[in-house]
Design an enzyme around this catalytic site. Sequence first.
Site, PDB file in Angstrom:
ATOM      1  CE1 TYR A 132      -4.313  -1.319  -5.591  1.00 18.22           C
ATOM      2  CE2 TYR A 132      -2.741   0.367  -6.218  1.00 18.22           C
ATOM      3  CZ  TYR A 132      -3.011  -0.898  -5.743  1.00 18.22           C
ATOM      4  OH  TYR A 132      -1.974  -1.731  -5.431  1.00 18.22           O
ATOM      5  CG  ASP A 138      -7.731   1.654 -12.627  1.00 23.88           C
ATOM      6  OD1 ASP A 138      -7.868   0.533 -13.153  1.00 23.88           O
ATOM      7  OD2 ASP A 138      -6.916   1.893 -11.713  1.00 23.88           O
ATOM      8  NE  ARG A 189      15.533   5.364 -20.593  1.00 22.59           N
ATOM      9  CZ  ARG A 189      15.782   6.242 -21.566  1.00 22.59           C
ATOM     10  NH1 ARG A 189      14.785   6.787 -22.237  1.00 22.59           N
ATOM     11  NH2 ARG A 189      17.015   6.550 -21.882  1.00 22.59           N
ATOM     12  CE  LYS A 232      -3.294  -5.564  -8.683  1.00 26.39           C
ATOM     13  NZ  LYS A 232      -3.963  -4.266  -8.573  1.00 26.39           N
TER      14      LYS A 232
HETATM   15  C1  LIG Z   1      -3.512  -2.965  -8.457  1.00 18.81           C
HETATM   16  C2  LIG Z   1      -4.218  -1.797  -8.994  1.00 18.81           C
HETATM   17  C3  LIG Z   1      -3.520  -0.684  -9.472  1.00 18.81           C
HETATM   18  C4  LIG Z   1      -1.998  -0.614  -9.425  1.00 18.81           C
HETATM   19  O1  LIG Z   1      -1.422  -1.604 -10.226  1.00 18.81           O
HETATM   20  P1  LIG Z   1       0.079  -2.146  -9.956  1.00 18.81           P
HETATM   21  O2  LIG Z   1       0.308  -3.019 -11.170  1.00 18.81           O
HETATM   22  O3  LIG Z   1       0.059  -2.899  -8.670  1.00 18.81           O
HETATM   23  O4  LIG Z   1       0.959  -0.955  -9.911  1.00 18.81           O
HETATM   24  C5  LIG Z   1      -4.233   0.371  -9.986  1.00 18.81           C
HETATM   25  N1  LIG Z   1      -5.585   0.351 -10.019  1.00 18.81           N
HETATM   26  C6  LIG Z   1      -6.291  -0.698  -9.572  1.00 18.81           C
HETATM   27  C7  LIG Z   1      -7.775  -0.659  -9.648  1.00 18.81           C
HETATM   28  C8  LIG Z   1      -5.641  -1.813  -9.049  1.00 18.81           C
HETATM   29  O5  LIG Z   1      -6.349  -2.856  -8.591  1.00 18.81           O
END
Ligand SMILES: *Cc1c(COP(=O)(O)O)cnc(C)c1O
Length: 394
Positions: free
Chosen positions: A107, A179, A54, A204
């Site tokens: 998001y 992000d 962890r 992603k």
């Molecule tokens: C999918 C996504 C998230 C969240 O990511 P997870 O891995 O599903 O928790 C945050 N920001 C954007 C722009 C995303 O496309």
Amino acid sequence: MSDTPSARFRARWPESSSRPVATPLQPSVVYASSDPDALDRQYEGQEAGYTYAREGHPNADVLAGLIDRMEGATNGVVVSSGMAAVTLALLAVLKAGDHVIGADQLYGRSLRLMNEELPRLGMKTTLVDPTDVTAVEAAMRPETRMILIETVSNPTLRVADVEGIVALAAKHGVLVAIDNTFVTPLGMRPFDLGADIVIHSVTKLLAGHSDATLGYVAAKDADIAERMAVLAATMGMTPSPFDCWLAERGVYSFDLRFERTTATAAKLARVLASTHGVARVLYPTQSDHPDHNRAIALLGDNGGHMVSFELVGGRAATNAFVKAATDLNFAPTLGDVATTISHPATSSHRALSDEGRAALGISQGFLRISVGCEPADALCEAFTRAIATAVAES
Ligand SMILES: *Cc1c(COP(=O)(O)O)cnc(C)c1O
């Protein structure tokens, strides 16, 4: 070799004078030290060594190092999901009483953090349109600590005024967190443009195969970076070693996937624009996109791998299209090697009212495509064929 009963519970790692070329997968939760002095030196940072997964483990550190290089960062942390990364960026900096400005098309779960969870913890939030720096400036307060934006918004692919927001934040001593999930470091590197914090849903494009859930966050400031690492361990945002290992192999092919998917996306956007039954196409670098000039300035001629479009004929046409598009996954994700199609009105934006969706330009005929690695011509044909079927049936 001792042959005590307990030796049966301690496997011996075979010796090898050669080393593996693939990164070993290391699922160990705990690490044994030789004696308390050695453990002490590790905890004091005088000697490198892992103690408890962890707190950190090799597969996460290998992955963080690879993404650091892509983003021009030095101290990124890999965590259990993209949302863990967004949460970490916010909670490592903010405290009760602080104010944070967020983009109004973040998001979905990030919006929920801004609207529900942060206010519950005593932080104040304001959502504004990040394409309009005047609106961002108007939202500034003396207690504003951070601005959180996504460069390209979901699903209308609006492009934030990153340079304007960074300049405004610098003037007010406010941190900018970006992000960068949609755009990726090959599209734009936020640190090069003056951002303070970079966030990724590694789930992603970076991992790229829809088989690992992970996030990444890095800060330019060493103190904030350190606080993020400590908070991630304290709050238990630990990523799975196996997910890190999968994502690492995804990252090695990322350049190739990026090149392929973005070239195909640009082509698909052109094809859709001249397809009968398509009301409009949204692609950031296409000349009719509302943020076309800013997209070119920020992203060069690379409009990314996402294309959105609207079918004439609303929900009926959409149902017919998705049913006809049997080669394409109808699934609300993005960044996979295979093309996926999502319908925001019934997935990411289903919580909004019809009017709320209309204000964003999201109708029942609106679809978002995450372009995959299929051959471009075959993919374009799969779309035009399914659209022709939908036109005929609806
Ligand atoms: C999918 C996504 C998230 C969240 O990511 P997870 O891995 O599903 O928790 C945050 N920001 C954007 C722009 C995303 O496309």
